[in-house]
Design an enzyme around this catalytic site. Structure first.
Site, PDB file in Angstrom:
ATOM      1  N   LEU A   1       0.855  -1.346   0.188  1.00  0.00           N
ATOM      2  CA  LEU A   1       0.057   0.004   0.051  1.00  0.00           C
ATOM      3  C   LEU A   1       0.869   1.403  -0.182  1.00  0.00           C
ATOM      4  CD1 LEU A   1      -2.581  -1.038   2.545  1.00  0.00           C
ATOM      5  CD2 LEU A   1      -3.060  -1.262   0.132  1.00  0.00           C
ATOM      6  N   ARG A   2       2.338   1.190  -0.083  1.00  0.00           N
ATOM      7  CA  ARG A   2       2.942   2.277  -0.003  1.00  0.00           C
ATOM      8  C   ARG A   2       2.864   3.051  -1.166  1.00  0.00           C
ATOM      9  NH1 ARG A   2       7.702   0.228   1.629  1.00  0.00           N
ATOM     10  NH2 ARG A   2       7.478   0.259   3.650  1.00  0.00           N
ATOM     11  N   GLY A   3       2.386   2.579  -2.508  1.00  0.00           N
ATOM     12  CA  GLY A   3       2.191   3.254  -3.721  1.00  0.00           C
ATOM     13  C   GLY A   3       0.971   4.296  -3.458  1.00  0.00           C
TER      14      GLY A   3
END
Length: 339
Positions: free
Chosen positions: A276-278
């Site tokens: 989910l870092r994107g």
């Protein structure tokens, strides 16, 4: 002190300048990775931006602790009464990390001279201490040894450097914007390192004749008369500084509607990014961009503009798609907008 090339005088390389400006507004985005040809102004842009930013108020300690954040102060500052904590205004630091640097040079180590002469164990701060509240610049980051990369990523994520060796136990703040640059022809970065950078930019040597001539003319003029050339761009640099400071003040009040978050998540799903870092980075960068532009909330145009910078380095290789990662992101943005 040697003058830095004016940020406003850099010709072209708009995406690189935008990414650095966004990182200056919100350092929590996670740094900037700049890949491309040699001699395209990568290190010049980092130093130029740092010179544009206003001086910071710092404690009189080796780490330039932030007096406004006593909870993040080093042991030296915490051990002094508040009335005796001296402070001064200092330039935003830009620290170069050479490829040959050892872990001791980077993280800090025992002061051997003091230990041998006085029998006293004292910590000798390293490059991470010098970079606190500034920029840590690594050229040819793709050639950096893996264990040093791991060290940098841990510190960049936590904002604190911890040294436990040679009878020393030291903790000190180490919050910095990590900027890495390199040439893809000389080796690729590990996926783990790529993913930890907030934004990535690909820079290329300009092919337009007029642009190349203007770059050479400005660089030559700066080297001949640094003070005079800098004065020519003082007003434009002041405008850049004012925009970044205003964006920092505005950032906390910029709203991110649920529909915008949904678009960011849909884009990441469409591209198949891991974790989910994107979308988290895309949301933060878009919020910083909205703040820079004076907006009150984040919308689709902010996401669309920054998606290649926030997502292109997080894509898996697709052997059936020969398009570059930035092209794939741009294509996905267009498909989502048309859906």
């Amino acid at each position: 002190m040697r003058l830095a090339f004016p940020f406003a005088a850099i010709v072209g390389q708009d995406q690189m300048k935008l990414a650095l400006s966004i990182a200056a507004v919100d350092p929590a985005i996670g740094g900037v990775l700049v890949f491309g040809d040699r001699g395209t102004g990568k290190s010049t842009a980092v130093r130029a931006l740092a010179a544009v930013l206003p001086e910071i108020e710092a404690a009189s300690c080796p780490y330039r602790c932030d007096p406004a954040r006593p909870d993040e102060a080093c042991e030296t500052c915490r051990g002094k009464p508040k009335s005796r904590r001296g402070k001064a205004r200092v330039p935003v630091p830009v620290v170069d990390l050479p490829l040959g640097a050892t872990e001791d040079r980077i993280a800090g180590s025992l002061d051997l001279e003091r230990a041998l002469s006085a029998g006293e164990k004292r910590f000798e701060p390293g490059l991470l201490a010098r970079a606190n509240r500034g920029f840590l610049y690594i050229d040819e980051i793709n050639l950096l040894e893996d264990h040093l990369v791991d060290l940098l990523l841990d510190v960049a994520a936590s904002g604190e450097n911890v040294v436990e060796r040679e009878g020393l136990s030291v903790r000190h703040p180490a919050r910095f914007v990590l900027v890495g640059s390199g040439n893809p022809e000389e080796g690729e970065l590990r996926p783990q390192l790529l993913d930890r950078f907030g934004l990535s930019v690909e820079v290329k040597t300009p092919t337009d004749l007029a642009t190349r001539i203007e770059v050479v003319k400005r660089r030559d003029a700066f080297e001949r008369d640094p003070a005079g050339f800098t004065a020519r761009f003082e007003a434009e640099n002041d405008a850049v500084r004012g925009a970044i400071l205003a964006a920092r003040e505005r950032l906390a009040n910029v709203a991110v509607p649920d529909e915008t978050l949904e678009k960011a998540a849909q884009l990441s799903i469409r591209l198949g990014t891991d974790g989910l870092r994107g979308e988290l980075t895309l949301m933060r960068a878009a919020r910083a961009l909205a703040a820079l532009q004076g907006g009150a909330e984040v919308g689709w145009p902010h996401l669309a503009e920054l998606a290649p910078l926030a997502l292109s380095h997080r894509l898996r290789r697709d052997p059936l798609d020969e398009a570059g990662s930035a092209t794939r992101v741009t294509r996905a943005v267009g498909e989502l907008a048309a859906a």
